[in-house]
Design an enzyme around this catalytic site. Structure first.
Site, PDB file in Angstrom:
ATOM      1  N   LYS A 171     -13.392  28.392 -15.759  1.00 10.32           N
ATOM      2  CA  LYS A 171     -12.286  28.842 -14.926  1.00 10.32           C
ATOM      3  C   LYS A 171     -11.721  27.640 -14.167  1.00 10.32           C
ATOM      4  CE  LYS A 171     -10.992  32.469 -11.655  1.00 10.32           C
ATOM      5  NZ  LYS A 171     -11.420  33.675 -10.924  1.00 10.32           N
ATOM      6  N   GLU A 191     -16.731  50.487  -9.132  1.00  7.60           N
ATOM      7  CA  GLU A 191     -16.417  51.276  -7.944  1.00  7.60           C
ATOM      8  C   GLU A 191     -17.129  52.622  -7.932  1.00  7.60           C
ATOM      9  OE1 GLU A 191     -13.047  48.421  -8.717  1.00  7.60           O
ATOM     10  OE2 GLU A 191     -14.135  49.889  -9.937  1.00  7.60           O
ATOM     11  N   ARG A 205     -10.270  54.509  -8.339  1.00  8.70           N
ATOM     12  CA  ARG A 205     -11.106  54.529  -9.549  1.00  8.70           C
ATOM     13  C   ARG A 205     -12.392  55.324  -9.346  1.00  8.70           C
ATOM     14  NH1 ARG A 205     -10.172  49.862 -12.990  1.00  8.70           N
ATOM     15  NH2 ARG A 205     -12.381  49.463 -13.148  1.00  8.70           N
TER      16      ARG A 205
END
Length: 589
Positions: free
Chosen positions: A248, A336, A364
């Site tokens: 990244k 979640e 969610r």
């Protein structure tokens, strides 16, 4: 002098005309282009830099947009946007009326599925692949690019589980860089680490056991190796899985070294990579820091306090508690539903659980909030960061639905602090023992007061507050947006006609005060930073109708549409809830 390849690419068809040996040069140009724009315009940097070679290879090998490509989350899709006809307008990224920061179907035929929340790519792409089979199109390819943090989510596993028993022409590419926004966590992360290091025997491959043709891991920055493998997989039918290893922030030294900070670093020097400092001395605190520092302080005094967040320890500032009490603060990854039910389980055992979730991501886990928490009346403390309009992330991230979807749930207490001190005090009050679940919603960004750390005060549940007396019109606001009422009234001449009340509790409402207001005032105006339909104003309207009051009630809030990206100030103006718009509305009375 080398030819600038990127300047000649306006679509993947142009890309496919470039000789394969020239693609490393294109990769450098694409990286530089992303860095040039994001350094000035801001946005999500690290993820897109990490997949430059993969992005080029995908559009080089596959016949997009006929072959369908889905990017999970979308943080990694800047290169994709630039190569698919949006290069010349990419400088408008995340600005009002400009390019969206995430793939969006209405923006381009190359954006095959709208994304913004994680772990949806496998299910969506599998749906596309099955549909192609049903239509008799067995040659079309369907590719889902998923990050290692996203693939740990339950929904991603549901998609893999289904795909493995189909003959769908599906390719799942795992972009493994060991980090989402914060470092990836959990047993799957450890498994992937073992795979990368060669410690895990290939015959013990969990992906192969799900009936996928597994290949990798391969170097995600070796564009020739990626192209070679993609060409093989293009001609292989059925479910396939390619594991690539990337870094990244690749190509910008500072972004590689500090991947958390450079996920979305703000403005920075494109040559040195140094982040341009914002002058933040002597400013009010961010609401997330008020939460994080307060919970840490309370946790020091009460060993039953637990902190839980699904993959947002830095963004929510729960990291303060995680650093101090790692055994009592948990990042559960992008999960979640698990976070909510884990919180519920702990609450059954007498723990005081602060479950910190961005408002948009609590959507969610709606079933878990109802079934696992509220139905059992468990006193979980939901701390909903980024409530209201959040700005440049746009429609996928605005936390504007929470009031409407939470106030209809039995047993739920719903509170919005007007300022930092209110947030600090409701967190203190909640851990004293409420015997009900509570959702505390607060905005992104900074508050109003530098001197916010004061002695704790217990808040009376369901109590509203008179901010300013008035004679004709009562303005009822919920939460931090109430500051706009104060600003609007400060600019008016007939200000004595307007009363202002802060109603931090949408549930339970201050019924005693409401009876008084509805009796004394001929005009009522409600204000909230959530959707009008089903929200705070609707609650006032329902109460008035139930008790047969007759004042004229005007509801101000977010209109019945998905609000796109722009600054918070611009979006408040669009929704007519900024101070200037309120002043105009007030002056019409």
């Amino acid at each position: 002098m080398k030819l600038n390849l990127l300047s000649h690419i306006n679509s993947p068809k142009d890309l496919r005309l470039i000789p394969e040996m020239a693609l490393p040069q294109l990769a450098k140009e694409l990286r530089d282009f992303i860095i040039d724009i994001v350094s000035v315009k801001e946005g999500h940097l690290g993820a897109s830099l990490g997949v430059v070679e993969l992005t080029i290879a995908l559009h080089y090998v596959f016949n997009t947009p006929e072959d369908l490509l889905v990017w999970d989350v979308g943080h990694q899709a800047y290169g994709h946007k630039i190569l698919t006809g949006r290069k010349d307008i990419f400088h408008t990224n995340r600005q009002l009326g400009g390019v969206s920061g995430f793939p969006k179907r209405s923006e381009s035929e190359y954006d095959t599925f709208g994304v913004g929340h994680s772990s949806t790519a496998i299910s969506a792409t599998l749906g596309m692949a099955i549909a192609s089979n049903l239509k008799g199109d067995f040659e079309k390819n369907h590719i889902a690019v998923v990050g290692d943090a996203s693939i740990a989510s339950g929904m991603a596993f549901e998609g893999l589980n289904h795909a493995g028993v189909t003959d769908a022409n599906l390719l799942v590419i795992l972009n493994d860089n060991a980090i989402g926004i914060d470092p990836s966590v959990g047993a799957l992360k450890n498994y992937l680490t073992a795979v990368k290091s060669g410690k895990n025997p290939r015959q013990n491959n969990m992906i192969k056991s799900l009936n996928f043709d597994y290949s990798g891991p391969i170097d995600g920055h070796d564009i020739f190796a990626i192209i070679k493998e993609l060409k093989r997989l293009k001609n292989t039918k059925g479910p396939k899985f390619l594991h690539i290893i990337t870094t990244k922030g690749k190509g910008l030294e500072q972004a590689e070294k500090d991947q958390v900070k450079y996920h979305a670093p703000g403005k920075f020097d494109k040559l040195t990579g140094e982040i341009i400092p914002k002058f933040e001395e002597n400013l009010p605190p961010k609401f997330q820091d008020v939460f994080g520092l307060t919970v840490l302080d309370l946790a020091k005094k009460n060993e039953k306090i637990i902190g839980i967040t699904p993959a947002m320890p830095s963004g929510s500032s729960l990291k303060f508690m995680m650093d101090a009490f790692p055994e009592r603060a948990f990042d559960v990854g992008i999960a979640e539903q698990h976070a909510v039910t884990l919180s519920a389980g702990m609450a059954t055992q007498g723990m005081i659980v602060f479950c910190n979730i961005y408002s948009t991501f609590l959507q969610r886990a709606y079933d878990q909030v109802i079934h696992d928490v509220a139905l059992q009346n468990l006193p979980v403390i939901f701390c909903l960061d980024r409530a209201g309009l959040v700005g440049e992330d746009g429609a996928t991230h605005h936390g504007v639905f929470d009031i409407a979807f939470l106030r209809c749930i039995p047993n739920m207490i719903l509170y919005s602090p007007m300022n930092e001190m209110d947030l600090r005090n409701i967190l203190y009050t909640a851990q004293l023992g409420l015997n009900h679940p509570i959702a505390i919603r607060y905005p992104r960004g900074r508050g109003l007061h530098q001197d916010w750390i004061k002695p704790y005060e217990e808040i009376e549940i369901g109590k509203a507050n008179l901010i300013k007396k008035g004679s004709k019109v009562a303005v009822l606001s919920n939460g931090f947006i109430g500051k706009n009422v104060t600003l609007a009234l400060a600019e008016m001449e007939n200000v004595e006609q307007f009363a202002h009340y802060d109603f931090p509790f949408v549930k339970p409402l201050d019924e005693k005060l409401l009876h008084l207001i509805l009796t004394e005032f001929e005009h009522i105006i409600t204000l909230e930073d959530g959707v009008i339909n089903g929200g705070f104003g609707t609650a006032i309207l329902e109460f008035s109708a139930l008790h047969q009051y007759s004042p004229k009630i005007k509801i101000l809030g977010i209109p019945d549409e998905f609000i796109e990206h722009g600054t918070v100030a611009q979006l408040q103006r669009y929704s007519e809830i900024d101070a200037k718009s309120l002043q105009i509305i007030f002056e019409s009375y």
